[in-house]
Design an enzyme around this catalytic site. Sequence first.
Site, mmCIF file in Angstrom:
data_model
loop_
_atom_site.group_PDB
_atom_site.id
_atom_site.type_symbol
_atom_site.label_atom_id
_atom_site.label_comp_id
_atom_site.label_asym_id
_atom_site.label_seq_id
_atom_site.Cartn_x
_atom_site.Cartn_y
_atom_site.Cartn_z
ATOM 1 N N HIS A 1 0.837 -1.190 0.000
ATOM 2 C CA HIS A 1 0.000 0.000 0.000
ATOM 3 C C HIS A 1 0.875 1.245 0.000
ATOM 4 C CE1 HIS A 1 -3.237 -2.672 0.518
ATOM 5 N NE2 HIS A 1 -4.103 -1.791 0.976
ATOM 6 N N LYS B 1 -13.339 6.432 6.105
ATOM 7 C CA LYS B 1 -13.553 7.486 5.108
ATOM 8 C C LYS B 1 -15.024 7.828 4.983
ATOM 9 C CE LYS B 1 -12.746 6.629 0.685
ATOM 10 N NZ LYS B 1 -13.836 7.067 -0.193
#
Length: 892
Positions: free
Chosen positions: A141, A555
Amino acid sequence: MGRTIGDDVRLVGDTLGEVLRAHAGDPLFEQVEGMRTAAKRAREEDSEEAREELERRAAALDPEQALDVARAFTLYFQLVNLAEEVHRTRELRRRELHEGPEAVKESLAAVLRRLADEGTSRAAVLEALGELELRYVFTAHPTEARRRTTERLLADARTSLRRRDREALTPRQEDDEDRRLRAAVEALWQHAAERTERPHVLEEVKAGLWYLRHVLLDVVPRAQRNLHRAFEASFGAVAPGSLPVIWRFGSWMGSDRDGNPYVDDAVTERALGLQRAIVLRRYEADLAALADHLAAVETRLPDSPALDRALIRAEAAVPEIAREVDRRNPTEPLRRLLSYARERLRRTERFDAGAYPSAESLLDDLEVMRTTLADANATALPEDALLDLEWRVRCFGFALAALDVREDAEVHRAVVAELLDDDGYPDDDPATRRGKLERLALPERGAEISDRARRALALFESLARLQARFGASAIGTYIISMTQSEADVLEVLRLATLHRVERDLDIVPLLETPEDLENAGPLLDALLGDPVYREHVRGRGDVQELLVGYSDSMKSGGVLSSRAKVVAAQRAAAAVCDAHGVTLRVFHGRGGSVSRGGGPTYRAIGALPREAFSGRMKITEQGEMRAYNFADPDLAERYLEQTGGAALVARLEAREAVSPDGGEDRALIDALAAASQEAYRDLIEDPDLVVYYREATPFASIASLNIASRPSKRRGAAPGLSDLRAIPWVFAWSQSRHVLTGWYGVGTALEAVAASDGVPALRGLRERSAFFRDLLENVEMTLGKADLPIARRYAELCADRTVGERIFGRIEEEHDRTVRQVLEVLGQEALLDDDPVLQRSIRLRNPYVDPLSYLQIVALRRAGEEGSQRRAWERVARVAVQGIAAGLRHTG
C-alpha cells in the site's frame, strides 16, 4: 554515564550541518538555520511576527533554493528518527540490564510472570500458546514515501549510531565511525530521494522482502528463545522444541490485484520464486555453518535407528552423491546427513529430482540431528544454532511468506455476467445470482472473451499451477474486496471449483464499508448455510477467515464509528461461526495511521472482543509501519514480543469467557458512534468540502508521488470522495496538519453523551472498556499531532476565500470541542500529559516541521500559477511531502 538521545540528535544534526556547508555552501546552511530559528521563536513565544518572518523567508526562495531547504529538513528528520529508534533500544537494554527482563513492560517475560502471579496454570498457558498463530501480512500500500536506496543508507547510519552506543570505542575507532556516519549522510544528501517514475511491482516486492531477508529470518529465533526463557522462568522447565512458533508472515506484494493492473500471473510467480530462493539459500547457508558443530564421530554417538533411517532416506533421494559423502565423512554420520540435506535444499530451489517435498521433511532431518546430539548428552549443541534453524523452518517454511491473492468483487460479477451472457446479472439480488451460478461454465477454448474476463480466468488457471509448483500453503488465500453479499463469495468458489483449485483455497470476504460491516453476521450465516460452501469450509479445517477493513469505513463514517462497527462485525461473525461449528479467524486490514486502524498493535489486540478471538489472527503491515516495526532487529524483536504477549493474554481471557467490554457498555459506545458518524457525515457531505480538500491540502502532490505501482484512485475515477482511496484521503489531511481523519466527530459524540449521561459515565466507560480506552488514547495522539494554526495557512490556499474560511471554521470548531472533551474525560490539563515522551517529541519536532509546511504552502500556491517555474514548484511540494511525513511520523 552512557550516551543519551540528546547526544545522538546533536551528532546527526552537526554532521548534517557540516555536509550542507561542504556540499551546498554557507548560504543554504544560513537559510535552513534562519527558518528553523524563526519557527522555534514562533512556537516558544506564540509570536505572529515570527510566523510572518517564517512565511517571508519561505516566499523569498526560488524553487531550487526551496528544494534544497526542503531536502535538508527532510534529511534531518530521517536522521532524528534513527536516533529515536536507537534510543528506544537503548532504554529497553538499560531496563533489562538493571532490573531484569521481567521489568521490561509488555515483554514476554513480564507477561508470563504476571500470568503466573495471577495463578494461571502451566497447562492453561501451554494450551493457549498452542492455539496462537499471529500472521503479519506485508502489503505494498502506497504510504511509504521513501526509496529503497534511502532505506539502505539510513540502515548504514543506524549501524554507526548503534556501535557507538554498545561498544567502548577507542579514539581511532570513534574517528572511523564519524567518517562512516558522514559518508552515509553525504550519500543521502547527494542521491535523488524522489523517484522519477512509479516503481514496478517487483521493486515493491523486493523492498518488502528486505525486512524478511535481513531482519526477520534472524529475529524470529531470538523471539522464540525469549518465549522459551520466559516460560521456564515462570512455569518451570520445558523442552524448547516443544513450544509452538506463534509467529508467521504473509504478503500481498506481487499478488494484490485490486486496482492494480500491473499485478499479473508472471509477477506473482516471480514473487513466489524470489521468496523461495531467499529462504532456501538461507537454510543451506545455516547448514553449512553447522558443519563443525556436527562433526561428532559415530563412536561418541549412541545407536540411533532414527538417524540410520534418515541416512537411508537421504541416500535414496540423492544417490548420485552417496559415494562422495561417504568418502568425505566416513565416520561422521551427522555430517553425512547434513551434506545430503544441503544438496537436497539446492535441488529444492531448482525443483530437481531429490528435492525435499516439503518443509516438514527438512524438519524431520533437523529433528533427527537434534535428538541424536541430545541422546549423546550434549546440551548446548542441540539447543544452539541447530534449534534456531528448526524454529526458522517452522516459521517460514519453503515459502518465506504466504501470498494472498486479492481482487475486487465487481470484477467477478462482471466476468460471471459475461460468461453467463447475462447483462442483468450484476444487478440481481443475491439469491437470484446464487441460482444462476449453478449453470456457470468455462468458455470453450478459443472463444472470444473480454480482456477482463481473460485476466480473471488466467488467475485461477495460474493458481493451480503455482500451488503445484510452490505448495498449496505458499498461495492459498483469495480475498474479495468490497464484498457485499454471499453471492460475491460463491462466485469465487464456483470459479475456483471449475478450475479445480477450491480444495486448497481459503476464500475470504473483505468487509470495508459501514454497511458491509453491519451485514457481517447475515452474510456469514447465508454462506455457512449454503451446503456447497459449508462443505468447502469443512475441507479447510472448519476455519472461516474474515477480513475487516478500517480504511473505507473510516472514510465514510469517521474514526469512532468505524472502530465501533469493526468490533460489532467481529462479534456478529463470531456468533454465527460458533452456531455453525466453525472457527473464526479475523484478518485486520489496519493501516499505519490511527485513522485507518493504526496505533500500538499490542494495545489493539488487548482491546479485541474476546468472543471473536480464536488465537488465530492476521494483521496487515503497510507502508511506513513496515520500517517502524521491522527495520531495526531489536525493535522487531520487541514488536513480536509485545504482540505475542498481548495475544496470549487475550486468548486466555477468551477461553475463560472474560471480555474487556461488558454488554452494559455497548449502548454507550453505540451512542458515541452514531453521534460521531452524524457529525463526520455532515462535514464530508458539505458541497464545498471537495473543493476545500483539493485546494487546501497537497492531495495533487501526493497523487503524483511515485511511491507505489497502484493508482491513488479506484477504477480510474475522477478525484471525488466516493472513489478516492482512503490512503491519499488520510495522507493529505495529515500533510496539511489538519489530521482530521483521526479525530473529527469524536468531540461532538463525547459532548452529546456527556450531556445525556454525564462525564462520570464516560470516565467509567474508559475504566471498564479496553476498546474505548484504546480509542481515546489514539485520538489524543492524533490531536497532539494536529496543528490548526498551520492548517489555517493551508486553508488560505482556497481560491474562494469564503469557502476556505467557512470549512476551516467548521474544522476548527470541532477540533477545539474534541480537545476540550477528550481532556475532560481523561482528567488532564493538556494533551499527552500521560505520555510525556511523545509530548516532548512533538514539541521538539514542530519547529523543524513548520518550515516544511510553509515551504509546501508556498510551493502549492506557486504551482497553481501559470509560468515556466510551475513544474519546479510542484517538485518542491512533493519533496516537502516526504519531510513532513518523516517529521510527523505519520502518512496514510
